[in-house]
Design an enzyme around this catalytic site. Sequence first.
Site, PDB file in Angstrom:
ATOM      1  N   ARG A 104       7.001  -8.964 -18.978  1.00  0.00           N
ATOM      2  CA  ARG A 104       8.050  -8.689 -19.980  1.00  0.00           C
ATOM      3  C   ARG A 104       8.014  -9.595 -21.207  1.00  0.00           C
ATOM      4  NH1 ARG A 104       9.742  -7.524 -14.986  1.00  0.00           N
ATOM      5  NH2 ARG A 104      10.835  -5.544 -14.709  1.00  0.00           N
ATOM      6  N   HIS A 129       4.946  -4.462 -19.585  1.00  0.00           N
ATOM      7  CA  HIS A 129       3.581  -3.969 -19.326  1.00  0.00           C
ATOM      8  C   HIS A 129       2.997  -3.155 -20.481  1.00  0.00           C
ATOM      9  CE1 HIS A 129       3.914  -5.575 -15.392  1.00  0.00           C
ATOM     10  NE2 HIS A 129       4.442  -4.543 -14.760  1.00  0.00           N
ATOM     11  N   HIS A 203      -2.703  -4.156 -11.940  1.00  0.00           N
ATOM     12  CA  HIS A 203      -1.447  -3.867 -11.245  1.00  0.00           C
ATOM     13  C   HIS A 203      -1.693  -3.063  -9.975  1.00  0.00           C
ATOM     14  CE1 HIS A 203       2.804  -3.120 -10.650  1.00  0.00           C
ATOM     15  NE2 HIS A 203       3.038  -4.021 -11.578  1.00  0.00           N
ATOM     16  N   ASP A 275       9.824 -11.169  -7.145  1.00  0.00           N
ATOM     17  CA  ASP A 275       9.301 -10.597  -8.392  1.00  0.00           C
ATOM     18  C   ASP A 275       9.265 -11.759  -9.388  1.00  0.00           C
ATOM     19  OD1 ASP A 275       8.456  -8.986 -10.409  1.00  0.00           O
ATOM     20  OD2 ASP A 275      10.166  -7.612 -10.378  1.00  0.00           O
ATOM     21  N   GLU A 340      -0.429 -10.370  -9.371  1.00  0.00           N
ATOM     22  CA  GLU A 340      -0.985 -10.126 -10.708  1.00  0.00           C
ATOM     23  C   GLU A 340      -1.314 -11.445 -11.391  1.00  0.00           C
ATOM     24  OE1 GLU A 340       2.134  -7.495 -12.548  1.00  0.00           O
ATOM     25  OE2 GLU A 340       2.767  -7.556 -10.472  1.00  0.00           O
TER      26      GLU A 340
HETATM   27  C1  GAL Z   1       5.772  -5.819 -11.780  1.00  0.00           C
HETATM   28  C2  GAL Z   1       7.028  -6.405 -12.362  1.00  0.00           C
HETATM   29  C3  GAL Z   1       8.202  -5.711 -11.717  1.00  0.00           C
HETATM   30  C4  GAL Z   1       8.106  -4.211 -11.913  1.00  0.00           C
HETATM   31  C5  GAL Z   1       6.761  -3.725 -11.441  1.00  0.00           C
HETATM   32  C6  GAL Z   1       6.531  -2.263 -11.715  1.00  0.00           C
HETATM   33  O1  GAL Z   1       4.664  -6.418 -12.371  1.00  0.00           O
HETATM   34  O2  GAL Z   1       7.045  -7.793 -12.128  1.00  0.00           O
HETATM   35  O3  GAL Z   1       9.405  -6.216 -12.247  1.00  0.00           O
HETATM   36  O4  GAL Z   1       8.299  -3.905 -13.262  1.00  0.00           O
HETATM   37  O5  GAL Z   1       5.736  -4.437 -12.058  1.00  0.00           O
HETATM   38  O6  GAL Z   1       7.434  -1.472 -11.044  1.00  0.00           O
END
Ligand code: GAL
Length: 376
Positions: A104, A129, A203, A275, A340
Site C-alpha cells: 500500500r 499492489h 503474490h 498481514d 512477499e
Molecule cells: C497482501 C496484502 C493484503 C491483501 C492481499 C490481497 O499482499 O498484504 O492486505 O491486500 O495482498 O488480498
Amino acid sequence: MKKVTVILSLVFILFSCQKKSVLELNPEHFVTSIEGKETALYTLKNENGLVAQFTNYGARLVALWVPDAKGHFQDVTWGFSTIDDYLNSTDIYCGPVVGRYGNRINRGRFVLNDTLFQLTLNDNGNHLHGGTGGFESKVWDAEMVKVGGKDVLKMSYFSEDGEEGYPGNLTIEVYYSLTADNALRIEYSAATDAPTIINPTSHAYFNLAGTSDVTILEHVLKINASTFTPTDEGLIPTGEIRSVEGTPLDFREATPIGKRINESYQALIFGKGYDHNFILDKKKDELGEAAVISSPQTGIEMTVITDQPALQFYSGNFMDGSVSGKNDDVHNFRTGFALEAQNYPDAPNHSHFPSAVLNPGETYTQTTIYKFSVVQ
Ligand code: GAL
C-alpha cells in the site's frame, strides 16, 4: 478370493501412483486474447521432477509441484486450471507479480523531486499492489530462453509513463527458473526514463499441505525478523519500527501460524490475522534467508531467500469462500499464505524506510528464491 485381492491391490497401486504423479495443466485452456495480446501456459521442469506452470497473464505462477516427505508430488500453490477462471476470479492476486508498487501507498500519494504524484485508489482510499490496472492484469510478453543450458522463462512488460499515476516509462523483466536444488528462482530487472518508484513482488499463495481443503494454521513458520512496521486500521504504516519481542509477531523461533493468530493484539486485529511487513535481520541488500515454513501434513518445507529488506506475511485473511480454484476448490478463509519479499509498504512517504526510487540510468534488480525440501 486371491484373484480379487490381486485386482484390489492393482487398483490401489494404480490409485496411489496417480496421486503421486504431477497433473500438468492443459495449455489449450490458457489460450485467449486480452486487449489484442495472446495468453498462454508455460511449463518449467527440473531434473528431480519439479514442475512449475505459469501464464503470461499477470506473469503468474499457476501450479508448482514439489515432492513431499513420502516422495509424492504435491501442488503447493493456489491457482486455477483455465484462463477464464483467472479472468472471472474475485481474487485477482492469485499468483501474479504485483506492481509497480507491491502493497500500500497512503492515499496513493507521494512526492518525488518536489512533484506530488497521485496514484489510483483501489483499497479504501489507498493504493494497493499497483492500482486497478496493476501488473497482475496485464498480458506480459513471454519467451523461453536458455541460460547456461537451462530453461528460463522470461516475462517482460512495458508500463507507460502515467500508468496508474506512476511517472516514467518503465520496462520490467521477470525471469523464472527451477534450479537443481529444488528452488523456484525469481529474478527481476527494471529501468525507467524518468525518476519513479518501484517495488514489485510475487503474490503466490501457498498451502504446503498440497490441498486447499485445509487451512494453513498448522503450518510451522520461522521469520528471521526482529522488528516490523505497525500500521493503522487501513494497513498503512504509522512510521514506527517496533520490536517483535513479546508480541504474537515474534516468529524468530518456529511457531505454528494458528497458535497466536486470534490473540487480541492490535496489529492482529487490524490485519484480521497476520498481514504484516517484517523487517529482515539480514543485511539490507544481502541475499539471505528470510523465512522457513513447513506443513506437518506433508513434511514439505519451503525456505524463502531474498535480497529484499522485508517480507510481507499474509495469512489469507481476505479469502472469503467466493472463488473456486483448480479442481473446484473453494477459496476458503486462511487456506493459503503469501510470503512477499519486498521493500516496506508506503516507503515513498517515510524517509527512514529504504528508498524505492529508481532513476534513469539505474537498474532495479531483485532476486527471490522459494526453495523446497522436506522436514528431516
Ligand atoms: C497482501 C496484502 C493484503 C491483501 C492481499 C490481497 O499482499 O498484504 O492486505 O491486500 O495482498 O488480498
